[in-house]
Write an enzyme that holds these catalytic residues in place. Structure first.
Site, PDB file in Angstrom:
ATOM      1  N   TRP A   3       0.830  -1.203   0.000  1.00  0.00           N
ATOM      2  CA  TRP A   3       0.000   0.000   0.000  1.00  0.00           C
ATOM      3  C   TRP A   3       0.873   1.265   0.000  1.00  0.00           C
ATOM      4  O   TRP A   3       0.563   2.256  -0.649  1.00  0.00           O
ATOM      5  CB  TRP A   3      -0.926  -0.008   1.227  1.00  0.00           C
ATOM      6  CG  TRP A   3      -1.603   1.310   1.443  1.00  0.00           C
ATOM      7  CD1 TRP A   3      -2.645   1.821   0.730  1.00  0.00           C
ATOM      8  CD2 TRP A   3      -1.258   2.298   2.423  1.00  0.00           C
ATOM      9  NE1 TRP A   3      -2.972   3.071   1.206  1.00  0.00           N
ATOM     10  CE2 TRP A   3      -2.146   3.382   2.238  1.00  0.00           C
ATOM     11  CE3 TRP A   3      -0.296   2.362   3.438  1.00  0.00           C
ATOM     12  CZ2 TRP A   3      -2.095   4.520   3.034  1.00  0.00           C
ATOM     13  CZ3 TRP A   3      -0.249   3.493   4.227  1.00  0.00           C
ATOM     14  CH2 TRP A   3      -1.138   4.554   4.023  1.00  0.00           C
ATOM     15  N   HIS A   4       2.009   1.203   0.722  1.00  0.00           N
ATOM     16  CA  HIS A   4       2.900   2.365   0.748  1.00  0.00           C
ATOM     17  C   HIS A   4       3.475   2.637  -0.633  1.00  0.00           C
ATOM     18  O   HIS A   4       3.810   3.763  -0.979  1.00  0.00           O
ATOM     19  CB  HIS A   4       4.044   2.146   1.742  1.00  0.00           C
ATOM     20  CG  HIS A   4       3.652   2.435   3.160  1.00  0.00           C
ATOM     21  ND1 HIS A   4       3.285   3.682   3.583  1.00  0.00           N
ATOM     22  CD2 HIS A   4       3.560   1.644   4.240  1.00  0.00           C
ATOM     23  CE1 HIS A   4       2.988   3.648   4.873  1.00  0.00           C
ATOM     24  NE2 HIS A   4       3.133   2.419   5.295  1.00  0.00           N
ATOM     25  N   GLY A   5       3.619   1.591  -1.429  1.00  0.00           N
ATOM     26  CA  GLY A   5       4.151   1.757  -2.777  1.00  0.00           C
ATOM     27  C   GLY A   5       4.791   0.466  -3.216  1.00  0.00           C
ATOM     28  O   GLY A   5       5.236  -0.326  -2.380  1.00  0.00           O
TER      29      GLY A   5
END
Lengths: 79, 400
Positions: free
Chosen positions: B327-329
């Protein structure tokens, strides 16, 4: 009273201590007796024991924080 | 007109203060002025998503329309039937825009045109809504209230992530006069504290100290004392910057009479990793706990997928933290960050089980507690070093 006994037996097994029987007001989450995994296990066992349905999103920690509160919830859901 | 992202500069707070005067006066009298509050929302959305940011603003509108339509359709379907397949489909559709935004840069090397500031946080709210509908807790679907929940501007860019049922209750019943005066007081306090955290400490750490120590670590190369320094500075910068933002968002919500949940509770004083996640970016970790981990555990246990309780829980942790990392990347260091935290929390659980069994033989005093906090702090700081992406820069440094 039967409900109370059954709930306490389940709690005793999950938390691994009889403290839950001696003190119905013990704060299960604060004392580290119950965590997310324990509470899911509790829901699953309550479902099969009492034929009630407790969806995970109903699980608001503060409403299930002590053995007494859990017993009350089960009684409420059975009605 | 001046366009600004939320809480970007002191000027933003000046407008905020002026626009809030009627709301505050009415709330002190125990009344909510929803029409005015919604006008203020529109004003602040235009400030953040208009003008130079108009492309993002259009993306936001299209996104909200899509999520409203999805929730509306799923709600009406759920009134009549409850198929597992349709539920999964609804969840996948709710996440789809975010997945597209996260994967586009990998394929096309430029940001997706459907992206906008805050899309990940709105996605948490949308997925939550679908799940609560599945469980039958949303008795009536109110389009207006749900829109206000999604577009609640104090938390739109980076949370904290609120819960719909909680928000709706407060939307419908304004706080009592006494309670609101308390909130007003706390809200102003939070905003001042946020200034100290973000504009002073976060700024000094991030803009002054961090670049300096970064250059030092780069010139040293490899593992050095400067790298260790970078780890500490970055960790504190991350905390003050994000905790500062969260204080702004929470303080602003309080002024509007909404008790948005808190995000940080002295995380660096946690005695173990499990406790750390109960204190760091709390609204995010609680979201993952309630909507990913607990649901997964429930399914696993009911269907008895794994024999042992420990395996079940550990698998759940890996799913949770890898998802959080992704989700952060989608870069190697975010995924490693997730993997690392999953590993640490499994280790932590094993240790807690061991401790429970050998209670009498393990000393527990102030010294062991201090050591636990010290150890947890360093495990966490190392994870932030991974998270920072600096190791990536360091690895790609040409050999001298």
């Amino acid at each position: 009273m039967e409900t109370q006994d059954k709930v306490l037996a389940i709690l005793e097994e999950i938390t691994g201590t009889d403290e839950v029987r001696d003190n119905l007001e013990v704060e299960l989450f604060d004392e580290g007796l119950l965590d997310s995994l324990g509470s899911v296990q509790l829901l699953v066992e309550l479902e099969s024991e009492f034929a009630i349905e407790v969806p995970v999103s109903e699980f608001e920690r503060s409403e299930w924080a002590t053995p007494q509160k859990i017993i009350e919830q089960v009684v409420r859901l059975q009605e | 007109m001046k366009y600004m992202t939320p809480y970007e500069s002191p000027f933003y707070f000046v407008i905020l203060g002026l626009a809030f005067i009627p709301i505050i006066v009415q709330l002190i009298r125990g009344k909510r002025m929803l029409w005015y509050q919604n006008s203020v929302t529109v004003l602040f959305l235009v400030i953040s998503f208009g003008g130079v940011n108009l492309r993002q603003g259009i993306a936001l509108l299209v996104y909200v329309f899509f999520e409203l339509l999805l929730a509306y359709s799923y709600f009406h379907y759920r009134q009549k039937r409850n198929s597992q397949f349709i539920f999964y489909l609804a969840v996948i559709l709710a996440i789809a825009p975010l997945v597209i935004v996260k994967t586009t840069p990998l394929i096309r090397h430029h940001p997706s045109f459907i992206g906008f500031l805050g899309i990940s946080y709105l996605t948490f709210k949308s997925v939550q809504m679908v799940m609560e509908m599945r469980d039958g807790f949303v008795k009536e679907f109110h389009l207006g209230r749900y829109t206000q929940f999604l577009l609640f501007f104090p938390t739109i860019s980076s949370g904290p992530i609120d819960r719909y049922r909680r928000f709706e209750k407060e939307l419908l019943t304004p706080p009592t006069r006494e309670h609101y005066l308390e909130l007003l007081n706390k809200g102003i306090q939070n905003i001042f504290m946020g200034c100290l955290y973000k504009f002073i400490l976060g700024f000094l750490l991030g803009n002054e100290l961090l670049p300096y120590i970064k250059n030092l670590a780069l010139s040293e190369g490899g593992f050095s004392i400067a790298l260790l320094g970078y780890m500490y500075v970055y960790s504190f910068y991350l905390f003050f910057d994000f905790a500062g933002y969260s204080l702004f968002a929470i303080g602003t919500s309080y002024l509007l009479g909404y008790e948005t949940p808190i995000n940080f509770n002295k995380p660096f004083l946690s005695p173990n990793i499990k406790e750390f996640w109960n204190r760091w970016h709390m609204s995010l970790s609680f979201w993952f706990r309630d909507y990913v981990y607990m649901r997964l555990m429930f399914t696993f246990m009911k269907k008895k997928v794994f024999k042992s309780k420990v395996t079940t829980s550990n698998v759940g942790y890996f799913v949770l933290f890898l998802l959080m990392g992704a989700w952060h990347g989608l870069t190697w260091y975010y995924l490693v960050y997730g993997f690392y935290h999953a590993m640490m929390i499994c280790l932590n659980d094993a240790w807690l089980r061991f401790k429970k069994k050998h209670k009498k033989r393990i000393p527990s005093n102030r010294l062991t507690k201090a050591f636990a906090i010290f150890l947890t702090f360093h495990v966490v700081c190392f994870s932030f070093l991974i998270f920072s992406g600096f190791l990536d820069t360091l690895i790609h440094l040409p050999f001298r």
